[in-house]
Write a protein that holds these residues in place. Structure first.
Motif, PDB file in Angstrom:
ATOM      1  N   ARG A  20      73.599  37.995  71.548  1.00  0.00           N
ATOM      2  CA  ARG A  20      74.843  38.458  70.921  1.00  0.00           C
ATOM      3  C   ARG A  20      75.230  39.843  71.434  1.00  0.00           C
ATOM      4  O   ARG A  20      76.407  40.108  71.709  1.00  0.00           O
ATOM      5  CB  ARG A  20      74.693  38.492  69.396  1.00  0.00           C
ATOM      6  CG  ARG A  20      74.658  37.127  68.757  1.00  0.00           C
ATOM      7  CD  ARG A  20      74.279  37.216  67.277  1.00  0.00           C
ATOM      8  NE  ARG A  20      74.233  35.924  66.651  1.00  0.00           N
ATOM      9  CZ  ARG A  20      75.268  35.345  66.031  1.00  0.00           C
ATOM     10  NH1 ARG A  20      76.429  35.964  65.968  1.00  0.00           N
ATOM     11  NH2 ARG A  20      75.128  34.159  65.480  1.00  0.00           N
ATOM     12  N   LEU A  21      74.250  40.727  71.557  1.00  0.00           N
ATOM     13  CA  LEU A  21      74.534  42.081  72.032  1.00  0.00           C
ATOM     14  C   LEU A  21      74.957  42.085  73.497  1.00  0.00           C
ATOM     15  O   LEU A  21      75.811  42.893  73.904  1.00  0.00           O
ATOM     16  CB  LEU A  21      73.327  42.986  71.801  1.00  0.00           C
ATOM     17  CG  LEU A  21      73.073  43.305  70.330  1.00  0.00           C
ATOM     18  CD1 LEU A  21      71.714  43.985  70.162  1.00  0.00           C
ATOM     19  CD2 LEU A  21      74.193  44.169  69.752  1.00  0.00           C
ATOM     20  N   ASN A  22      74.404  41.186  74.288  1.00  0.00           N
ATOM     21  CA  ASN A  22      74.841  41.066  75.683  1.00  0.00           C
ATOM     22  C   ASN A  22      76.308  40.642  75.759  1.00  0.00           C
ATOM     23  O   ASN A  22      77.067  41.150  76.597  1.00  0.00           O
ATOM     24  CB  ASN A  22      73.963  40.073  76.450  1.00  0.00           C
ATOM     25  CG  ASN A  22      72.613  40.651  76.801  1.00  0.00           C
ATOM     26  OD1 ASN A  22      72.438  41.868  76.862  1.00  0.00           O
ATOM     27  ND2 ASN A  22      71.644  39.789  77.026  1.00  0.00           N
ATOM     28  N   ARG A  23      76.707  39.711  74.870  1.00  0.00           N
ATOM     29  CA  ARG A  23      78.113  39.290  74.834  1.00  0.00           C
ATOM     30  C   ARG A  23      79.013  40.455  74.434  1.00  0.00           C
ATOM     31  O   ARG A  23      80.082  40.657  75.015  1.00  0.00           O
ATOM     32  CB  ARG A  23      78.302  38.122  73.881  1.00  0.00           C
ATOM     33  CG  ARG A  23      77.917  36.789  74.494  1.00  0.00           C
ATOM     34  CD  ARG A  23      78.435  35.613  73.680  1.00  0.00           C
ATOM     35  NE  ARG A  23      77.895  35.556  72.328  1.00  0.00           N
ATOM     36  CZ  ARG A  23      76.776  34.931  71.993  1.00  0.00           C
ATOM     37  NH1 ARG A  23      76.066  34.313  72.907  1.00  0.00           N
ATOM     38  NH2 ARG A  23      76.376  34.912  70.745  1.00  0.00           N
ATOM     39  N   ALA A  45      89.079  43.903  67.962  1.00  0.00           N
ATOM     40  CA  ALA A  45      88.774  43.207  66.709  1.00  0.00           C
ATOM     41  C   ALA A  45      87.664  42.173  66.917  1.00  0.00           C
ATOM     42  O   ALA A  45      86.782  42.018  66.068  1.00  0.00           O
ATOM     43  CB  ALA A  45      90.031  42.535  66.157  1.00  0.00           C
ATOM     44  N   ALA A  46      87.688  41.489  68.064  1.00  0.00           N
ATOM     45  CA  ALA A  46      86.651  40.497  68.364  1.00  0.00           C
ATOM     46  C   ALA A  46      85.291  41.167  68.512  1.00  0.00           C
ATOM     47  O   ALA A  46      84.271  40.649  68.036  1.00  0.00           O
ATOM     48  CB  ALA A  46      87.011  39.727  69.633  1.00  0.00           C
ATOM     49  N   VAL A  47      85.258  42.333  69.153  1.00  0.00           N
ATOM     50  CA  VAL A  47      84.003  43.073  69.313  1.00  0.00           C
ATOM     51  C   VAL A  47      83.481  43.530  67.956  1.00  0.00           C
ATOM     52  O   VAL A  47      82.286  43.411  67.673  1.00  0.00           O
ATOM     53  CB  VAL A  47      84.187  44.277  70.260  1.00  0.00           C
ATOM     54  CG1 VAL A  47      82.996  45.209  70.204  1.00  0.00           C
ATOM     55  CG2 VAL A  47      84.419  43.801  71.684  1.00  0.00           C
ATOM     56  N   ALA A 107      81.964  40.619  66.240  1.00  0.00           N
ATOM     57  CA  ALA A 107      80.677  40.266  66.837  1.00  0.00           C
ATOM     58  C   ALA A 107      79.585  41.238  66.405  1.00  0.00           C
ATOM     59  O   ALA A 107      78.458  40.831  66.109  1.00  0.00           O
ATOM     60  CB  ALA A 107      80.802  40.232  68.357  1.00  0.00           C
ATOM     61  N   LEU A 108      79.896  42.522  66.364  1.00  0.00           N
ATOM     62  CA  LEU A 108      78.914  43.517  65.907  1.00  0.00           C
ATOM     63  C   LEU A 108      78.591  43.329  64.432  1.00  0.00           C
ATOM     64  O   LEU A 108      77.435  43.482  64.016  1.00  0.00           O
ATOM     65  CB  LEU A 108      79.418  44.940  66.155  1.00  0.00           C
ATOM     66  CG  LEU A 108      79.267  45.459  67.570  1.00  0.00           C
ATOM     67  CD1 LEU A 108      79.923  46.821  67.712  1.00  0.00           C
ATOM     68  CD2 LEU A 108      77.805  45.532  67.966  1.00  0.00           C
TER      69      LEU A 108
END
Length: 102
Positions: A27-30, A56-58, A61-62
């Motif tokens: 997930r962090l790589n993405r 917003a997507a980032v 994901a975080l």
């Protein structure tokens, strides 16, 4: 080690299962790739709204990574410390949750 993550009570480290660690790293790589993409969008003068949507997507994901970590933390580290009589962990958890919700 069981499927649950376990907190190392002697220090400030947390052992995670290989599956959990792999999931978090993936997930962090993405997220890292998304950030690089946003930088490229800024450098190419991409339309602001498109960049804001990527931001917003980032953030989403975080937040997902944070939820996974928080759940593991509460089920292992926090529970272990409470069972050992260390109730200060509640204040630490509340402080961390306040930071996450900003």
């Amino acid at each position: 080690m069981s499927e649950q993550d376990h907190c190392c009570s002697s220090g400030r480290a947390t052992e995670r299962t290989d599956k959990t660690k792999s999931n978090l790293v993936s997930r962090l790589n993405r997220v890292e790739g998304q950030i690089r993409g946003i930088r490229g969008m800024v450098e190419k003068d991409v339309y602001c709204d498109d960049i804001l949507n990527q931001i917003a997507a980032v953030q989403s994901a975080l937040n997902a990574v944070g939820k996974i970590l928080l759940e593991g933390h509460m089920k292992s580290c926090v529970m272990d410390r409470i069972q050992q009589g260390d109730n200060e962990v509640i204040d630490e958890l509340l402080k961390t949750m306040n930071k996450l919700m900003k």
